[in-house]
Design a protein around this motif. Sequence first.
Motif, PDB file in Angstrom:
ATOM      1  N   PRO A 104      17.894   0.129   0.605  1.00 42.72           N
ATOM      2  CA  PRO A 104      17.286  -1.099   0.094  1.00 42.72           C
ATOM      3  C   PRO A 104      17.705  -2.345   0.877  1.00 42.72           C
ATOM      4  N   ASN A 105      16.822  -3.332   0.839  1.00 39.46           N
ATOM      5  CA  ASN A 105      17.064  -4.678   1.366  1.00 39.46           C
ATOM      6  C   ASN A 105      17.371  -4.724   2.856  1.00 39.46           C
ATOM      7  N   CYS A 106      16.738  -3.849   3.625  1.00 37.19           N
ATOM      8  CA  CYS A 106      16.921  -3.861   5.078  1.00 37.19           C
ATOM      9  C   CYS A 106      15.974  -4.871   5.722  1.00 37.19           C
ATOM     10  N   LEU A 107      16.285  -5.230   6.948  1.00 42.31           N
ATOM     11  CA  LEU A 107      15.482  -6.154   7.746  1.00 42.31           C
ATOM     12  C   LEU A 107      15.216  -5.477   9.080  1.00 42.31           C
ATOM     13  N   ILE A 108      13.935  -5.287   9.411  1.00 43.27           N
ATOM     14  CA  ILE A 108      13.564  -4.608  10.656  1.00 43.27           C
ATOM     15  C   ILE A 108      12.622  -5.520  11.432  1.00 43.27           C
ATOM     16  N   PHE A 109      13.012  -5.866  12.636  1.00 37.32           N
ATOM     17  CA  PHE A 109      12.174  -6.723  13.478  1.00 37.32           C
ATOM     18  C   PHE A 109      11.203  -5.893  14.313  1.00 37.32           C
ATOM     19  N   GLN A 110      10.406  -6.548  15.131  1.00 41.58           N
ATOM     20  CA  GLN A 110       9.329  -5.922  15.892  1.00 41.58           C
ATOM     21  C   GLN A 110       9.836  -4.937  16.933  1.00 41.58           C
ATOM     22  N   GLN A 111       8.952  -3.966  17.223  1.00 40.64           N
ATOM     23  CA  GLN A 111       9.163  -2.970  18.273  1.00 40.64           C
ATOM     24  C   GLN A 111      10.367  -2.063  18.031  1.00 40.64           C
ATOM     25  N   VAL A 112      10.757  -1.875  16.786  1.00 42.11           N
ATOM     26  CA  VAL A 112      11.878  -0.995  16.441  1.00 42.11           C
ATOM     27  C   VAL A 112      11.367   0.426  16.244  1.00 42.11           C
ATOM     28  N   THR A 113      12.116   1.392  16.754  1.00 41.84           N
ATOM     29  CA  THR A 113      11.810   2.804  16.533  1.00 41.84           C
ATOM     30  C   THR A 113      12.967   3.441  15.796  1.00 41.84           C
ATOM     31  N   ILE A 114      12.650   4.094  14.686  1.00 41.75           N
ATOM     32  CA  ILE A 114      13.630   4.865  13.929  1.00 41.75           C
ATOM     33  C   ILE A 114      13.085   6.287  13.930  1.00 41.75           C
ATOM     34  N   GLY A 115      13.653   7.137  14.782  1.00 41.98           N
ATOM     35  CA  GLY A 115      13.048   8.447  14.959  1.00 41.98           C
ATOM     36  C   GLY A 115      13.996   9.507  15.455  1.00 41.98           C
ATOM     37  N   THR A 116      13.403  10.572  15.955  1.00 40.84           N
ATOM     38  CA  THR A 116      14.156  11.723  16.427  1.00 40.84           C
ATOM     39  C   THR A 116      14.177  11.751  17.947  1.00 40.84           C
ATOM     40  N   THR A 117      14.968  12.673  18.477  1.00 42.41           N
ATOM     41  CA  THR A 117      15.001  12.874  19.923  1.00 42.41           C
ATOM     42  C   THR A 117      14.558  14.299  20.206  1.00 42.41           C
ATOM     43  N   SER A 143       0.829  -1.204   0.000  1.00 45.01           N
ATOM     44  CA  SER A 143       0.000   0.000   0.000  1.00 45.01           C
ATOM     45  C   SER A 143       0.865   1.258   0.000  1.00 45.01           C
ATOM     46  N   LEU A 144       1.982   1.246   0.726  1.00 40.33           N
ATOM     47  CA  LEU A 144       2.915   2.380   0.712  1.00 40.33           C
ATOM     48  C   LEU A 144       3.468   2.608  -0.687  1.00 40.33           C
ATOM     49  N   ARG A 145       3.887   1.525  -1.335  1.00 39.30           N
ATOM     50  CA  ARG A 145       4.493   1.632  -2.670  1.00 39.30           C
ATOM     51  C   ARG A 145       3.477   2.115  -3.709  1.00 39.30           C
ATOM     52  N   VAL A 199       7.991   1.713  14.419  1.00 40.38           N
ATOM     53  CA  VAL A 199       7.710   3.135  14.247  1.00 40.38           C
ATOM     54  C   VAL A 199       8.857   3.742  13.454  1.00 40.38           C
ATOM     55  N   ILE A 200       8.514   4.388  12.326  1.00 47.34           N
ATOM     56  CA  ILE A 200       9.522   5.030  11.494  1.00 47.34           C
ATOM     57  C   ILE A 200       9.125   6.486  11.287  1.00 47.34           C
ATOM     58  N   HIS A 201      10.020   7.394  11.623  1.00 44.46           N
ATOM     59  CA  HIS A 201       9.771   8.820  11.463  1.00 44.46           C
ATOM     60  C   HIS A 201       9.640   9.143   9.980  1.00 44.46           C
ATOM     61  N   PRO A 202       8.731  10.050   9.600  1.00 42.04           N
ATOM     62  CA  PRO A 202       8.537  10.355   8.181  1.00 42.04           C
ATOM     63  C   PRO A 202       9.761  10.959   7.494  1.00 42.04           C
ATOM     64  N   ASP A 203      10.696  11.546   8.255  1.00 47.94           N
ATOM     65  CA  ASP A 203      11.898  12.130   7.663  1.00 47.94           C
ATOM     66  C   ASP A 203      13.072  11.154   7.606  1.00 47.94           C
ATOM     67  N   ALA A 204      12.902   9.963   8.176  1.00 44.38           N
ATOM     68  CA  ALA A 204      13.973   8.967   8.143  1.00 44.38           C
ATOM     69  C   ALA A 204      14.145   8.435   6.724  1.00 44.38           C
ATOM     70  N   GLU A 205      15.351   7.971   6.429  1.00 45.28           N
ATOM     71  CA  GLU A 205      15.637   7.365   5.131  1.00 45.28           C
ATOM     72  C   GLU A 205      16.183   5.965   5.385  1.00 45.28           C
ATOM     73  N   ILE A 206      15.617   5.000   4.669  1.00 48.13           N
ATOM     74  CA  ILE A 206      16.023   3.607   4.835  1.00 48.13           C
ATOM     75  C   ILE A 206      16.434   3.073   3.473  1.00 48.13           C
ATOM     76  N   ASP A 237       3.673   1.991  12.617  1.00 49.58           N
ATOM     77  CA  ASP A 237       3.493   3.399  12.285  1.00 49.58           C
ATOM     78  C   ASP A 237       4.565   3.790  11.271  1.00 49.58           C
ATOM     79  N   ILE A 238       4.229   3.578   9.999  1.00 51.65           N
ATOM     80  CA  ILE A 238       5.120   3.928   8.900  1.00 51.65           C
ATOM     81  C   ILE A 238       4.329   4.867   8.000  1.00 51.65           C
ATOM     82  N   PRO A 239       4.549   6.169   8.105  1.00 52.87           N
ATOM     83  CA  PRO A 239       3.736   7.134   7.365  1.00 52.87           C
ATOM     84  C   PRO A 239       3.887   7.010   5.850  1.00 52.87           C
ATOM     85  N   LEU A 240       2.818   7.368   5.157  1.00 52.36           N
ATOM     86  CA  LEU A 240       2.877   7.452   3.702  1.00 52.36           C
ATOM     87  C   LEU A 240       3.926   8.501   3.336  1.00 52.36           C
TER      88      LEU A 240
END
Length: 169
Positions: free
Chosen positions: A96-109, A31-33, A87-94, A67-70
């Motif tokens: 290709p070919n990454c692996l993310i397991f449960q309860q991970v937060t990629i965000g700001t402070t 759906s994101l793609r 949870v991935i912050h909308p300004d984060a950049e990820i 929570d991965i924003p469009l």
Amino acid sequence: MSDNPVSSTVPDWSREAPRCWWDPSRRLLRSLRAHEELRGRDSPWARLMQRRWALSHRFWSVITQADIPLGTKIGGGLLLPHPNGVVIHPDAEIGPNCLIFQQVTIGTTGNRFGAPRIGGHVDIGAGARVLGPVTVGDHALIGANAVVVRDVPQGRIAAGIPAQLIGRG
């Protein structure tokens, strides 16, 4: 080293392809793609389909509790085996070919502005936090429950609270 290395630059889109109807993490990514592909098109049909994919994104976000924003910049080939609590912050950049397991937060402070930049083929363990304007290099490994607040060079392993470099991947 593996006989079949995963690229950090060329997305493996087959990793994201839904395997059956009930494949929540891959349906969320689909759906994101699809929404992103329609962005910027101005035809009535494109706007209608963009709304359809936005609704699909909401549905699969509720199902997965992710929570991965469009519009988030995510390279192709992302794997979310257990997307619960991601949870991935909308300004984060990820990359290709990454692996993310449960309860991970990629965000700001609260005190450091900027979002993380994750390289290609980075594996992030369950419960890890990648916070602030940090860069994680290609082929890096982030251990479970690690709190990354400093850059992680390419091919390195980071673990602990706060994360320390503990070896090479």
